[in-house]
Design a protein around this motif. Sequence first.
Motif, mmCIF file in Angstrom:
data_model
loop_
_atom_site.group_PDB
_atom_site.id
_atom_site.type_symbol
_atom_site.label_atom_id
_atom_site.label_comp_id
_atom_site.label_asym_id
_atom_site.label_seq_id
_atom_site.Cartn_x
_atom_site.Cartn_y
_atom_site.Cartn_z
ATOM 1 N N UNK A 607 0.833 -1.199 0.000
ATOM 2 C CA UNK A 607 0.000 0.000 0.000
ATOM 3 C C UNK A 607 0.876 1.260 0.000
ATOM 4 N N UNK A 608 0.734 2.104 1.021
ATOM 5 C CA UNK A 608 1.284 3.450 0.967
ATOM 6 C C UNK A 608 2.784 3.570 0.856
ATOM 7 N N UNK A 609 3.543 2.601 1.386
ATOM 8 C CA UNK A 609 4.994 2.717 1.350
ATOM 9 C C UNK A 609 5.605 2.097 0.101
ATOM 10 N N UNK A 673 6.385 3.706 -5.605
ATOM 11 C CA UNK A 673 5.078 4.310 -5.850
ATOM 12 C C UNK A 673 4.065 3.807 -4.826
ATOM 13 N N UNK A 674 3.400 4.698 -4.087
ATOM 14 C CA UNK A 674 2.405 4.240 -3.106
ATOM 15 C C UNK A 674 1.208 3.619 -3.813
ATOM 16 N N UNK A 675 0.717 2.530 -3.271
ATOM 17 C CA UNK A 675 -0.388 1.809 -3.884
ATOM 18 C C UNK A 675 -1.662 1.951 -3.056
ATOM 19 N N UNK A 676 -2.771 2.045 -3.736
ATOM 20 C CA UNK A 676 -4.076 2.014 -3.093
ATOM 21 C C UNK A 676 -4.722 0.675 -3.411
ATOM 22 N N UNK A 677 -5.180 -0.026 -2.347
ATOM 23 C CA UNK A 677 -5.769 -1.350 -2.518
ATOM 24 C C UNK A 677 -4.841 -2.230 -3.357
ATOM 25 N N UNK A 678 -3.556 -2.210 -3.009
ATOM 26 C CA UNK A 678 -2.554 -2.939 -3.774
ATOM 27 C C UNK A 678 -2.622 -4.434 -3.542
#
Length: 719
Positions: A607-609, A673-678
């Motif tokens: 996700x974010x990191x 790249x930060x991911x959303x719902x990764x």
Amino acid sequence: MHTPPLPLTRDLVLIGGGHTHALLLRKWGMNPLPGARITVINPGPTAPYSGMLPGFVAGHYQRWELDIDLVRLARYAGARVILGTVEGIDPDRRQINVPGRAPVAFDVASVNVGITSDMPALPGFSDHAVPAKPLGRFAAQWEEYLSEPGPASVAVIGGGVAGAELVMAMAHALRANGRDAKVTLIDNATALSATIPKASATIRQAMKQLGIEVLEHASIQQISKGRIDLSNGHQIVAEFITGAAGARPYDWISNSDLALQDGFIQVNAFLQSSDPAIFAAGDCAHLSDNPRPKAGVYAVREAPILYDNLRAALGAGKMRRYAPQKDYLKLISLGQKSAVAERLGTSFRGTLMWKWKNRIDQRFMNRFRELPQMPAPPLPRYHTAGMQEALGEKPMCGGCGAKIGRRALQTALAELPRLEKPDITQLPGDDAALLKTGGVRQVITSDHLRSFTNDPTLMTRIAAVHALGDIWAMGAQPQAATATIILPRMSAELQQRTMAEIMQVASSVMHQAGAEVVGGHSSMGDESTFGFTLTGLCEAEPITLGGAKSGDALILTKPLGSGVLMAAEMAGQAKGDWVVSAFEHMIQPQGEASHILRSAHAMTDVTGFGLAGHLQGMCEASGCGATLSLAQVPVMKGAVELSDQGIRSTIYADNRTITPELPTGGKADLLFDPQTAGGLLAAVASEEAEHLCAQLQAVGYPAALIGHLNTTPVLRVHN
């Protein structure tokens, strides 16, 4: 004094992305109406410009040149996009029915869906022919047929201007591709009857030069695979059959309870239907006061009138009458880069006419390719030191790009007192905690997202999948959820509509995951946020970050790139189909992937990191290192192109400092790249890796083996 955003009080819904609505959205972006929430519903992320269709078929334009990017245009206008095909409108309930979602409520609606050239009454047409409208399916099948080798045979049904343009474009393209072609135009009456004799003679001569056979007063009995049977017993051989006649409205309009004329929506001089809150424009509308033929020029001229009248219906300004012109310039393509121009009883032919037509078409499309940039409000003259640095060079992007940096978060958490309750275990590096109640192992987690799309339904689905990631990453079964929703200021009625949409989709996602929504909290603020607190049950010991072993293989279940794509989308720099593809990845649940990966030694959700940050966390917790194969790391469509342009999510720089030793540039930048719902990142036994990856791919996950763990406590990347 801080001035809060003005509340939303009315819903305007645009059904269809036709020329009128596209121009209206552009104008709306330049001068929006405060208090109006605008929605556009369209089957796909783009709306084709039919004026350039013959040029595309002939090979003069590429496919992308025909498309108006509705996703980008809607972002510019501050509108939400709902991708779906409308199945009905209920004027009494003020609702629009779109499959797969709650009814879309409206206060004012407008219909601009065009027409279809499908001919269901013609036996065999639906099974063996391709209507010229809607354009998307036709364009794809024509490109495929044109690329095939060997002799060709095509037939166009309908001898009007549209059919003539289409058949000449096909004949030219086949000849240019070196294919021996039999090309036929069929009409049940006299072809080109709507043009003046001089223009008709010019077009007929052009068709003759292209070797096109024109059959007039020909009645079609049925269409079969590879042929057309005429009522007189003759057969026309045709592998590719299309129709440019029989233009008709979409079926759902006939069930709308609106006043109709031959199936088209009757509108008055203000473009209002029999229901004053429902407007219509373009080919789907019938101008009761001044009937006119179906032509794009009227749809374009209606746009400024519709813009003013919709604003008036929403409470701002006065309505204006639309007075269509009696005649208009017809520019008819002749296959090659030549055209005939007709107006006021005369006509001209030549390459100059085609250049004229091309200039008009390109000028129209450039209005959507080059959207006017509205200046950002300036900073106050007096402000505190550090204001410009804190703002950065661009607006804060949404999703995980709005996440607090890892360093700030870790510093804050390190100062908390150590847990001393024996029934609670904080697992190192994991976002969820383990609870023990009466011998039952339960995990609990919480997550929320700042809205990065104007569609609360889509945003809720993404946020739910995002929050569930922590539960799935630990191999737990989702149990219960509470929702925390913040909405921007809006009227009581819009609150009710919005919360109904949100809770319906939240309940659906959680139920499908095996959990139930049991409550929550809602409030109002300056912008929307969507969050969930979740519990999950563990039948076995939870999978943590700390169990990875040297030699394990690394599996990633989703591609990277959502951060850069959302940053680009919010800046109006991402293609609509890239954004839609990214959303499709985000809403894909990971429950089945978690079950397949239940034998993993360690697992986390990315996700974010970013991938690098989350993998670093796994290595630190497990006491090992890792080597990634950059070539094997899957990425979302358009992510590398946008990254190469220097587009970055807000938290990218902070993520980059987590693993400064890794390479940068090109695809490598997406590791941060930060991911959303990764996707899930799992460390599995190397001998099981290929089998597990194949299982994931078999059920629809774009999973990949991306590297392995080793004893050296550093991260490495190779190509």
